[in-house]
Design an enzyme around this catalytic site. Structure first.
Site, mmCIF file in Angstrom:
data_model
loop_
_atom_site.group_PDB
_atom_site.id
_atom_site.type_symbol
_atom_site.label_atom_id
_atom_site.label_comp_id
_atom_site.label_asym_id
_atom_site.label_seq_id
_atom_site.Cartn_x
_atom_site.Cartn_y
_atom_site.Cartn_z
ATOM 1 N N SER A 7 -35.676 -39.263 -49.331
ATOM 2 C CA SER A 7 -35.017 -39.902 -50.467
ATOM 3 C C SER A 7 -33.591 -40.234 -50.057
ATOM 4 O O SER A 7 -32.774 -39.329 -49.830
ATOM 5 C CB SER A 7 -35.010 -38.962 -51.671
ATOM 6 O OG SER A 7 -34.152 -39.470 -52.661
ATOM 7 N N HIS A 32 -37.993 -43.325 -50.104
ATOM 8 C CA HIS A 32 -37.915 -43.201 -51.560
ATOM 9 C C HIS A 32 -36.517 -43.638 -52.001
ATOM 10 O O HIS A 32 -35.511 -43.175 -51.472
ATOM 11 C CB HIS A 32 -38.173 -41.742 -51.933
ATOM 12 C CG HIS A 32 -38.215 -41.472 -53.400
ATOM 13 N ND1 HIS A 32 -39.341 -41.710 -54.174
ATOM 14 C CD2 HIS A 32 -37.274 -40.973 -54.243
ATOM 15 C CE1 HIS A 32 -39.082 -41.364 -55.430
ATOM 16 N NE2 HIS A 32 -37.830 -40.909 -55.496
ATOM 17 N N ASP A 34 -33.973 -44.115 -55.281
ATOM 18 C CA ASP A 34 -33.747 -43.704 -56.671
ATOM 19 C C ASP A 34 -32.809 -44.661 -57.385
ATOM 20 O O ASP A 34 -31.667 -44.845 -56.972
ATOM 21 C CB ASP A 34 -33.141 -42.300 -56.700
ATOM 22 C CG ASP A 34 -34.155 -41.249 -56.314
ATOM 23 O OD1 ASP A 34 -35.234 -41.210 -56.941
ATOM 24 O OD2 ASP A 34 -33.880 -40.472 -55.383
ATOM 25 N N MET A 36 -30.865 -45.260 -60.878
ATOM 26 C CA MET A 36 -30.426 -44.561 -62.103
ATOM 27 C C MET A 36 -29.407 -45.416 -62.843
ATOM 28 O O MET A 36 -28.551 -46.050 -62.210
ATOM 29 C CB MET A 36 -29.789 -43.225 -61.746
ATOM 30 C CG MET A 36 -30.682 -42.335 -60.889
ATOM 31 S SD MET A 36 -29.931 -40.724 -60.633
ATOM 32 C CE MET A 36 -31.022 -40.028 -59.381
ATOM 33 N N HIS A 65 -38.142 -45.635 -57.396
ATOM 34 C CA HIS A 65 -38.298 -44.744 -58.554
ATOM 35 C C HIS A 65 -37.272 -45.156 -59.609
ATOM 36 O O HIS A 65 -36.077 -44.935 -59.440
ATOM 37 C CB HIS A 65 -38.071 -43.298 -58.054
ATOM 38 C CG HIS A 65 -38.073 -42.263 -59.126
ATOM 39 N ND1 HIS A 65 -37.664 -40.963 -58.900
ATOM 40 C CD2 HIS A 65 -38.430 -42.306 -60.434
ATOM 41 C CE1 HIS A 65 -37.760 -40.263 -60.017
ATOM 42 N NE2 HIS A 65 -38.211 -41.055 -60.975
ATOM 43 N N MET A 67 -35.336 -44.770 -62.816
ATOM 44 C CA MET A 67 -34.897 -43.848 -63.871
ATOM 45 C C MET A 67 -33.944 -44.635 -64.754
ATOM 46 O O MET A 67 -32.731 -44.394 -64.775
ATOM 47 C CB MET A 67 -34.209 -42.631 -63.232
ATOM 48 C CG MET A 67 -35.200 -41.667 -62.598
ATOM 49 S SD MET A 67 -34.430 -40.601 -61.357
ATOM 50 C CE MET A 67 -34.519 -41.675 -59.933
ATOM 51 N N MET A 136 -42.287 -35.036 -61.551
ATOM 52 C CA MET A 136 -40.920 -34.590 -61.266
ATOM 53 C C MET A 136 -40.894 -33.064 -61.248
ATOM 54 O O MET A 136 -41.318 -32.413 -62.205
ATOM 55 C CB MET A 136 -39.936 -35.111 -62.322
ATOM 56 C CG MET A 136 -39.603 -36.588 -62.217
ATOM 57 S SD MET A 136 -39.046 -37.117 -60.580
ATOM 58 C CE MET A 136 -37.497 -36.228 -60.416
ATOM 59 N N ASP A 174 -41.475 -34.886 -56.561
ATOM 60 C CA ASP A 174 -40.087 -35.251 -56.256
ATOM 61 C C ASP A 174 -39.123 -34.221 -56.850
ATOM 62 O O ASP A 174 -39.069 -34.040 -58.064
ATOM 63 C CB ASP A 174 -39.837 -36.644 -56.881
ATOM 64 C CG ASP A 174 -38.442 -37.200 -56.615
ATOM 65 O OD1 ASP A 174 -37.687 -36.587 -55.835
ATOM 66 O OD2 ASP A 174 -38.134 -38.262 -57.190
ATOM 67 N N SER A 197 -32.114 -33.874 -50.209
ATOM 68 C CA SER A 197 -31.039 -33.094 -49.603
ATOM 69 C C SER A 197 -31.514 -32.203 -48.453
ATOM 70 O O SER A 197 -30.764 -31.982 -47.498
ATOM 71 C CB SER A 197 -30.338 -32.248 -50.670
ATOM 72 O OG SER A 197 -31.277 -31.486 -51.380
HETATM 73 C C1 DX5 Z 1 -33.792 -36.854 -58.508
HETATM 74 C C2 DX5 Z 1 -34.386 -37.906 -57.603
HETATM 75 C C3 DX5 Z 1 -34.906 -37.391 -56.318
HETATM 76 C C4 DX5 Z 1 -33.888 -36.745 -55.422
HETATM 77 C C5 DX5 Z 1 -34.531 -35.561 -54.820
HETATM 78 O O1 DX5 Z 1 -33.576 -37.388 -59.759
HETATM 79 O O2 DX5 Z 1 -35.466 -38.564 -58.266
HETATM 80 O O3 DX5 Z 1 -35.626 -38.391 -55.604
HETATM 81 O O4 DX5 Z 1 -33.406 -37.576 -54.403
HETATM 82 O O5 DX5 Z 1 -33.600 -34.864 -54.090
HETATM 83 P P1 DX5 Z 1 -33.826 -33.372 -53.598
HETATM 84 O O6 DX5 Z 1 -34.944 -33.406 -52.590
HETATM 85 O O7 DX5 Z 1 -32.511 -33.010 -52.998
HETATM 86 O O8 DX5 Z 1 -34.179 -32.534 -54.793
HETATM 87 ZN ZN ZN Z 2 -36.802 -39.895 -57.056
#
Ligand code: DX5
Ligand code: ZN
Length: 231
Positions: A7, A32, A34, A36, A65, A67, A136, A174, A197
Site C-alpha cells: 500500500s 494498493h 488509498d 481518502m 481503494h 474511501m 477492513m 487491509d 507500514s
Molecule cells: C487504511 C488503508 C490501508 C493502509 C494500510 O485506511 O486503507 O490500505 O495503507 O496500512 P497498514 O498496513 O500500515 O495498516
Molecule cells: Zn486501503
C-alpha cells in the site's frame, strides 16, 4: 494465487517511482492505492491526477481503494486515470450496485469494502457480481494501526458464503498486517493481502516483502499437498 499488495500510503511520496520499482523487483504483482476525501474518512490523500502519474510510472496493476463519499460521482475519473481494480466502501453510497455495474461495464475489476463494524449481510446481494470483497481489518483512514482480531472470523464466514454459492470472488484484507499475523489471515481465506507500514517503514522493505511472499508460497504448497492427499 495469493498476492501481497504493497500500500503506497506508507511509501515516500517524494520518491514514489523508486519505491514502486523496489517492490516490483521484490515480487509485488499489484499495488494498493488509498484514496481518502477528508469526509468519508478523517484524512485526505490523493486523487485521479496523481493516480495518472503513478500509472505512468509503473507497469503494475493498480488496486484503487476509494474511501470517499458518493464514489459514483468520480468513478469515470479513476478509470480514466488508470485504475485496474476499483473498490467502493458499502457505507459510502446507497448506490453500491450501480457503482459496481459501472466499473464492470468499463472492464475493470469491481470490489466492495466493509468497515470493521459493517456486517457481511451488507454485501450478500452483490456477492455474485463483484470480483472481490475487501474486509477492513482496521478502521479506514490511516496506515500503521493495529489489526482488529475479529476480522479473522469475518473473513472465514465470508469464505464460507463464497464457497457455498460457488462464486468466483476473491477476499482482500487491509490494515495492520505483518509477518506475524499473515499466516492467520491466509488460514482464514484471504487471497489479496494489503500491507503498508510493515513494508515501507521497514529498514529493508524489499526483504520484508520477499519474506511475506515466501510465507504465502509456503501456505499454497501446504494447501496443495493437503488437497492432493484428500484432506
Ligand atoms: C487504511 C488503508 C490501508 C493502509 C494500510 O485506511 O486503507 O490500505 O495503507 O496500512 P497498514 O498496513 O500500515 O495498516
Ligand atoms: Zn486501503
Amino acid at each position: 494465487m495469493i498476492e501481497i499488495l504493497p500500500s503506497i500510503l506508507s511509501a515516500d511520496f517524494a520518491n514514489l517511482a523508486e519505491e514502486m520499482r523496489m517492490v516490483e523487483e521484490a515480487g509485488a504483482t499489484m499495488l494498493h492505492v488509498d484514496v481518502m476525501d477528508g469526509h468519508f474518512v478523517p484524512n485526505i490523500t490523493i486523487g485521479p491526477p496523481v493516480i495518472q502519474c503513478i500509472h505512468k510510472a509503473t507497469s503494475l496493476p493498480l488496486d484503487v481503494h476509494l474511501m470517499i463519499s458518493q464514489p459514483e460521482r468520480y468513478l469515470r475519473h479513476f478509470i480514466d486515470a488508470g485504475a485496474d481494480l476499483i473498490s467502493v466502501q458499502v457505507e459510502s453510497t446507497p448506490h453500491v450496485d450501480r457503482a459496481i455495474q459501472f466499473i464492470k461495464e468499463e472492464n475493470r475489476k469491481a470490489g466492495v469494502v466493509l468497515n470493521p463494524a459493517t456486517p457481511l449481510a451488507m454485501v450478500e446481494e452483490v456477492l455474485e457480481i463483484v470480483d472481490h470483497v475487501l474486509v477492513m481489518s482496521v478502521n479506514p483512514g490511516f496506515g500503521g494501526q493495529k489489526f482488529i482480531d475479529n476480522s479473522l472470523d469475518k473473513i472465514s464466514r465470508l469464505k464460507e458464503m463464497i464457497e457455498e454459492a460457488e462464486l468466483d470472488c476473491r477476499i482482500e484484507v487491509d490494515g495492520g498486517i505483518d509477518r506475524e499475523n499473515l499466516r492467520e489471515v491466509l488460514d482464514a481465506g484471504a487471497e489479496m493481502i494489503v500491507v503498508g507500514s510493515h513494508i515501507f517503514h521497514a529498514p529493508d522493505p524489499a526483504e520484508v516483502l520477499r519474506e511475506m511472499l515466501s510465507i504465502a508460497r509456503e501456505f499454497e504448497r501446504e494447501k496443495e499437498v493437503g488437497s492432493s492427499a484428500g484432506y
